[in-house]
Design a protein around this motif. Structure first.
Motif, PDB file in Angstrom:
ATOM      1  N   CYS A 606       0.819  -1.314   0.177  1.00 57.92           N
ATOM      2  CA  CYS A 606      -0.094   0.074   0.059  1.00 57.92           C
ATOM      3  C   CYS A 606       0.783   1.308   0.025  1.00 57.92           C
ATOM      4  N   MET A 607       1.897   1.363   0.938  1.00 60.05           N
ATOM      5  CA  MET A 607       2.783   2.389   1.041  1.00 60.05           C
ATOM      6  C   MET A 607       3.646   2.634  -0.525  1.00 60.05           C
ATOM      7  N   ASN A 608       3.717   1.578  -0.919  1.00 60.09           N
ATOM      8  CA  ASN A 608       4.486   1.353  -2.408  1.00 60.09           C
ATOM      9  C   ASN A 608       3.669   2.242  -3.510  1.00 60.09           C
ATOM     10  N   ALA A 609       2.242   1.990  -3.508  1.00 59.07           N
ATOM     11  CA  ALA A 609       1.349   2.563  -4.231  1.00 59.07           C
ATOM     12  C   ALA A 609       1.259   4.120  -3.927  1.00 59.07           C
ATOM     13  N   ILE A 610       1.088   4.450  -2.550  1.00 55.96           N
ATOM     14  CA  ILE A 610       1.037   5.716  -2.326  1.00 55.96           C
ATOM     15  C   ILE A 610       2.192   6.577  -2.609  1.00 55.96           C
ATOM     16  N   SER A 611       3.484   6.075  -2.796  1.00 53.76           N
ATOM     17  CA  SER A 611       4.609   6.734  -2.934  1.00 53.76           C
ATOM     18  C   SER A 611       4.659   7.255  -4.468  1.00 53.76           C
ATOM     19  N   ASN A 612       3.383   6.988  -5.535  1.00 54.70           N
ATOM     20  CA  ASN A 612       3.287   7.542  -6.696  1.00 54.70           C
ATOM     21  C   ASN A 612       3.042   8.902  -6.524  1.00 54.70           C
ATOM     22  N   GLU A 613       2.726   9.346  -5.333  1.00 49.94           N
ATOM     23  CA  GLU A 613       2.035  10.802  -5.074  1.00 49.94           C
ATOM     24  C   GLU A 613       3.189  11.484  -4.454  1.00 49.94           C
ATOM     25  N   PRO A 614       3.515  12.956  -5.053  1.00 46.24           N
ATOM     26  CA  PRO A 614       4.432  13.712  -4.395  1.00 46.24           C
ATOM     27  C   PRO A 614       4.500  13.761  -2.989  1.00 46.24           C
ATOM     28  N   LEU A 615       5.534  13.967  -2.208  1.00 44.00           N
ATOM     29  CA  LEU A 615       5.326  14.372  -0.752  1.00 44.00           C
ATOM     30  C   LEU A 615       4.689  15.138  -0.223  1.00 44.00           C
ATOM     31  N   GLU A 616       4.693  16.329  -1.070  1.00 46.43           N
ATOM     32  CA  GLU A 616       4.151  17.526  -0.646  1.00 46.43           C
ATOM     33  C   GLU A 616       2.681  17.745  -0.673  1.00 46.43           C
ATOM     34  N   VAL A 617       2.125  16.965  -1.486  1.00 44.68           N
ATOM     35  CA  VAL A 617       0.639  16.915  -1.680  1.00 44.68           C
ATOM     36  C   VAL A 617      -0.269  16.750  -0.359  1.00 44.68           C
ATOM     37  N   GLY A 618      -1.065  17.413  -0.280  1.00 41.41           N
ATOM     38  CA  GLY A 618      -1.795  17.579   0.997  1.00 41.41           C
ATOM     39  C   GLY A 618      -1.305  18.261   2.080  1.00 41.41           C
ATOM     40  N   THR A 619      -0.195  19.113   1.950  1.00 38.55           N
ATOM     41  CA  THR A 619       0.438  19.587   3.048  1.00 38.55           C
ATOM     42  C   THR A 619       0.191  21.110   2.557  1.00 38.55           C
ATOM     43  N   GLY A 620      -0.511  21.311   1.364  1.00 38.39           N
ATOM     44  CA  GLY A 620      -0.477  23.025   1.188  1.00 38.39           C
ATOM     45  C   GLY A 620       1.060  23.591   0.742  1.00 38.39           C
ATOM     46  N   LEU A 621       1.714  22.662   0.354  1.00 38.81           N
ATOM     47  CA  LEU A 621       3.071  23.202  -0.353  1.00 38.81           C
ATOM     48  C   LEU A 621       3.368  22.433  -1.733  1.00 38.81           C
ATOM     49  N   ALA A 622       2.232  21.857  -2.251  1.00 42.48           N
ATOM     50  CA  ALA A 622       2.098  21.127  -3.473  1.00 42.48           C
ATOM     51  C   ALA A 622       2.679  22.103  -4.606  1.00 42.48           C
ATOM     52  N   THR A 623       3.367  21.683  -5.617  1.00 43.54           N
ATOM     53  CA  THR A 623       3.545  22.086  -6.794  1.00 43.54           C
ATOM     54  C   THR A 623       2.458  21.834  -8.031  1.00 43.54           C
ATOM     55  N   VAL A 624       2.570  22.389  -8.898  1.00 45.66           N
ATOM     56  CA  VAL A 624       1.381  21.758 -10.183  1.00 45.66           C
ATOM     57  C   VAL A 624       2.228  20.340 -10.585  1.00 45.66           C
ATOM     58  N   GLN A 625       3.541  20.315 -10.922  1.00 45.24           N
ATOM     59  CA  GLN A 625       3.857  18.977 -11.402  1.00 45.24           C
ATOM     60  C   GLN A 625       4.808  18.359 -10.475  1.00 45.24           C
ATOM     61  N   GLY A 626       4.243  17.657  -9.242  1.00 50.95           N
ATOM     62  CA  GLY A 626       5.187  17.047  -8.388  1.00 50.95           C
ATOM     63  C   GLY A 626       5.768  15.529  -8.905  1.00 50.95           C
ATOM     64  N   GLN A 627       6.741  15.354  -8.119  1.00 52.86           N
ATOM     65  CA  GLN A 627       7.296  13.739  -8.524  1.00 52.86           C
ATOM     66  C   GLN A 627       7.322  13.135  -7.422  1.00 52.86           C
ATOM     67  N   SER A 628       7.471  11.743  -7.425  1.00 50.70           N
ATOM     68  CA  SER A 628       7.685  11.015  -6.312  1.00 50.70           C
ATOM     69  C   SER A 628       8.943  11.245  -5.740  1.00 50.70           C
ATOM     70  N   PHE A 629       8.968  11.127  -4.378  1.00 50.29           N
ATOM     71  CA  PHE A 629      10.229  11.441  -3.696  1.00 50.29           C
ATOM     72  C   PHE A 629      11.067  10.148  -3.556  1.00 50.29           C
ATOM     73  N   LEU A 630      10.675   8.842  -4.281  1.00 51.79           N
ATOM     74  CA  LEU A 630      11.664   7.922  -4.318  1.00 51.79           C
ATOM     75  C   LEU A 630      12.541   7.678  -5.548  1.00 51.79           C
ATOM     76  N   GLU A 631      13.744   7.006  -5.157  1.00 51.41           N
ATOM     77  CA  GLU A 631      14.600   6.645  -6.426  1.00 51.41           C
ATOM     78  C   GLU A 631      13.958   5.840  -7.264  1.00 51.41           C
ATOM     79  N   ILE A 632      13.838   5.799  -8.498  1.00 52.69           N
ATOM     80  CA  ILE A 632      13.459   4.895  -9.513  1.00 52.69           C
ATOM     81  C   ILE A 632      14.679   3.933  -9.774  1.00 52.69           C
ATOM     82  N   SER A 633      14.158   2.666  -9.846  1.00 57.61           N
ATOM     83  CA  SER A 633      15.076   1.672 -10.342  1.00 57.61           C
ATOM     84  C   SER A 633      15.216   1.516 -11.939  1.00 57.61           C
ATOM     85  N   GLU A 634      16.127   1.487 -12.550  1.00 55.87           N
ATOM     86  CA  GLU A 634      16.216   1.321 -14.094  1.00 55.87           C
ATOM     87  C   GLU A 634      16.535  -0.001 -14.298  1.00 55.87           C
TER      88      GLU A 634
END
Length: 634
Positions: A606-634
């Motif tokens: 569940c937390m892996n799925a939630i990680s698709n949302e940027p960290l700042e979403v829901g805090t009032g600090l969200a940007t228009v185009q946020g990115q996940s806060f985790l490193e992506i494995s290539e």
């Protein structure tokens, strides 16, 4: 007595009492009736033992039973060692010779039923025989009514149904006496020993049962309630944390009736032809004060707002004729239902503590000082009771010690040290059938073409893998809804990848995140072949910390929702605790199975799925185009 009878050797065993003779009316009794009187083996009592002749009801019944079986008074007097004059007086006063055949049979049935009822521990065969004897007594009652009225319909209820016309014969959800008998016979034949104990306690006013996971409690109580409704016409009310969970009862009942009789029960609620109504209630039970009947409260240790819901439920069964049954796997000792289970109200009133030990409440259960019959059935009790559905060694590998104790050995969790205590998670528990109108769980595509996020935590060292399907918020800062959870046990990485592929065929997957630690790397590489956009997370102390912090942020904001009946997901979150790393220099999060990733597969998925949302979403600090806060494995 003839010389032949006099020289016949006496049996070595003590003579059977007449009750035994009544029992075996098809064997020993028949031999006694057909054997010549001169050759009956009339065994005398041992020397010095005198038969009391005070006219006790027990001795009279014994003598009367022998007379009705064909014994002569002189032989009965000698066998029971009582004066023939006394016996003759009983015979004349009670008119033994004039008693109708139906009444003689009724006395025999009552004697056998009394013997069975007096047994402390009953088998499935005992219950079946008691039921059979009860039906024979009903038939004798119909015979007696027919003798008084002369109406053939009193003798055969089928005649009355036939005369009532086609409308009554085709009554909705109608089951004949023969079909009800088939259902009860099939029900009793299918029970394990501990379930027979529940059946034996079914007339207790209040029952509270703590049980292991997956031992057939919901399955059993669905059938028990059905049989009671068919036999007594009493309403049955099924309460659960959500309507989806309550309808498991309905599915069990409908499948059982169709399997045994071919009849398809219909309706919600189900109204039987005899007037009994079966209600299936989730969170809407809070407004169901008008209902009344026996109620079954499923997984009451996982429901939200237990005290309020229990007041409504208790009001449904306030009359003394109704029965109340609570059963659940344990959750947290901080849950409001623990005060009910532990008898806290009695302790406050009279300073009496209820014994909650397994030694007292295991086995056949125990009725405490508060008049609540309690029972504990662990997985060990289930195995000892004949349930051979488990591989205990495999389960010990799949679950951490804490999870095994909680889910299978009926141990309560002290979640005061949990990262996600139950009190926090209860705000996420909703009745999905009531709130999510755009989700159809039984359709081919449950969420239609709505985009979803998938999180996956692979199997490590023999434990289970977890998969979660999450509906992202319609707008930034909205609700994240857990639409589907699934666990896989004993599967290699190819089988795990195949299970994920099946999910992509049922849902419109917009994002997918997998743990690539260990065997997860093999699963990840296979998944990329059919879903190239999959993201991989290589778990580390920093990564897991960020996952937990993001999940806490979402939950504390009231943004995560999952069905209240999904106790597996809740317990998975509850198991996560802070732990020191092997070096002792930093803190990580785990559930006891693996030093690197912990267990709690559904929570991590569940937390892996939630990680698709940027960290700042829901805090009032969200940007228009946020990115996940985790490193992506290539």
């Amino acid at each position: 007595m003839t010389a032949k009878a006099a020289t016949k050797p006496a049996p070595a065993a003590k003579p059977k009492r007449a009750v035994s003779a009544v029992r075996n009316t098809g064997s020993a009794a028949q031999k006694a009736i057909t054997k010549p009187a001169q050759s009956l083996a009339l065994d005398a009592l041992p020397a010095g033992e005198a038969r009391p002749v005070d006219g006790g009801a027990g001795i009279r019944r014994e003598a009367r039973a022998l007379f009705w079986m064909g014994w002569k008074l002189s032989h009965i007097a000698e066998h029971l060692n009582i004066p023939r004059g006394t016996l003759h007086g009983w015979h004349k006063a009670e008119k033994w010779s004039d008693t109708p055949a139906a009444q003689r049979v009724e006395f025999a049935l009552e004697a056998r039923m009394s013997t069975l009822i007096a047994k402390d521990v009953k088998t499935g065969g005992d219950f079946k025989e008691i039921d059979l004897l009860g039906r024979q007594l009903e038939r004798l009652a119909r015979i007696g009514k027919y003798e008084r009225t002369g109406r053939e319909a009193d003798l055969n209820p089928a005649i009355e149904a036939r005369n009532a016309g086609p409308k009554k014969r085709r009554a909705k959800n109608f089951l004949s006496d023969e079909q009800i008998e088939q259902l009860k016979s099939a029900f009793l034949d299918s029970l394990f020993k501990y379930q027979l104990g529940w059946w034996q306690s079914s007339q207790q006013r209040t029952r509270a049962i703590l049980k292991s996971r997956q031992i057939g409690a919901t399955w059993y109580f669905a059938r028990e309630a059905l049989i009671d409704a068919l036999e007594t016409g009493r309403n049955q009310i099924f309460l659960s944390a959500s309507k989806a969970q309550a309808h498991i009862f309905k599915q069990y009942i409908m499948a059982f009736v169709h399997e045994v009789t071919g009849v398809e029960l219909k309706g919600d609620p189900i109204v039987l032809a005899n007037g009994a109504t079966l209600y299936f209630l989730g969170s809407n039970a809070r407004t169901a004060q008008g209902y009344h009947g026996n109620f079954y409260f499923d997984e009451f240790f996982w429901t939200q707002d237990f005290e309020r819901l229990n007041k409504v439920a208790s009001g449904m069964a306030m009359h003394k004729k109704w029965r109340k049954t609570y059963f659940s796997t344990p959750s947290s000792i901080q849950h409001a239902a623990y005060a009910f289970w532990s008898g806290l109200r009695l302790k406050k009133k009279s300073k009496i503590e209820v014994d909650l030990s397994h030694a007292r409440l295991g086995g056949s259960g125990f009725t405490g000082e508060d008049r609540v019959w309690r029972n504990i059935v662990t997985i060990m009790d289930a195995l000892a009771g004949g349930c051979d559905l488990f591989d205990l060694d495999e389960l010990r590998l799949e679950y951490s010690d804490a999870e095994f104790a909680n889910l299978l050995m009926c141990g309560f969790v002290d979640d005061s040290f949990s990262v996600f205590p139950l009190s926090m998670l209860q705000g996420c528990m909703v009745d999905s059938w009531e709130l999510w109108s755009d989700f159809k769980p039984f359709s081919q595509r449950p969420a239609g073409w709505m985009p979803v996020w998938v999180g996956y935590d692979p199997s490590h060292t023999g434990d289970s893998a977890g998969l979660v399907v999450l509906a992202p918020p319609a707008k930034p800062g909205g609700q994240l809804r857990v639409l589907h959870t699934q666990q896989f046990k004993g599967m290699d990485f190819e089988a795990q990848a195949k299970a994920i592929k099946e999910i992509t065929q049922r849902y419109n997957v917009a994002a997918m995140t997998l743990d690539t630690t260990g065997i997860g790397q093999g699963v990840f590489q296979l998944v990329q072949k059919f879903y190239p956009a999959a993201r991989g997370i290589n778990y580390s102390v920093e990564t897991k910390t960020m996952l937990v912090l993001k999940a806490q942020q979402v939950i504390n904001a009231g943004r995560l929702e999952f069905d209240a009946g999904n106790k597996e997901l809740a317990s998975s979150f509850m198991a996560i605790k802070r732990e020191l790393t092997a070096s002792g220099r930093s803190v990580t999060y785990a559930a006891g199975r693996s030093e690197e990733t912990g267990h709690s597969d559904l929570a991590w998925a569940c937390m892996n799925a939630i990680s698709n949302e940027p960290l700042e979403v829901g805090t009032g600090l969200a940007t228009v185009q946020g990115q996940s806060f985790l490193e992506i494995s290539e």
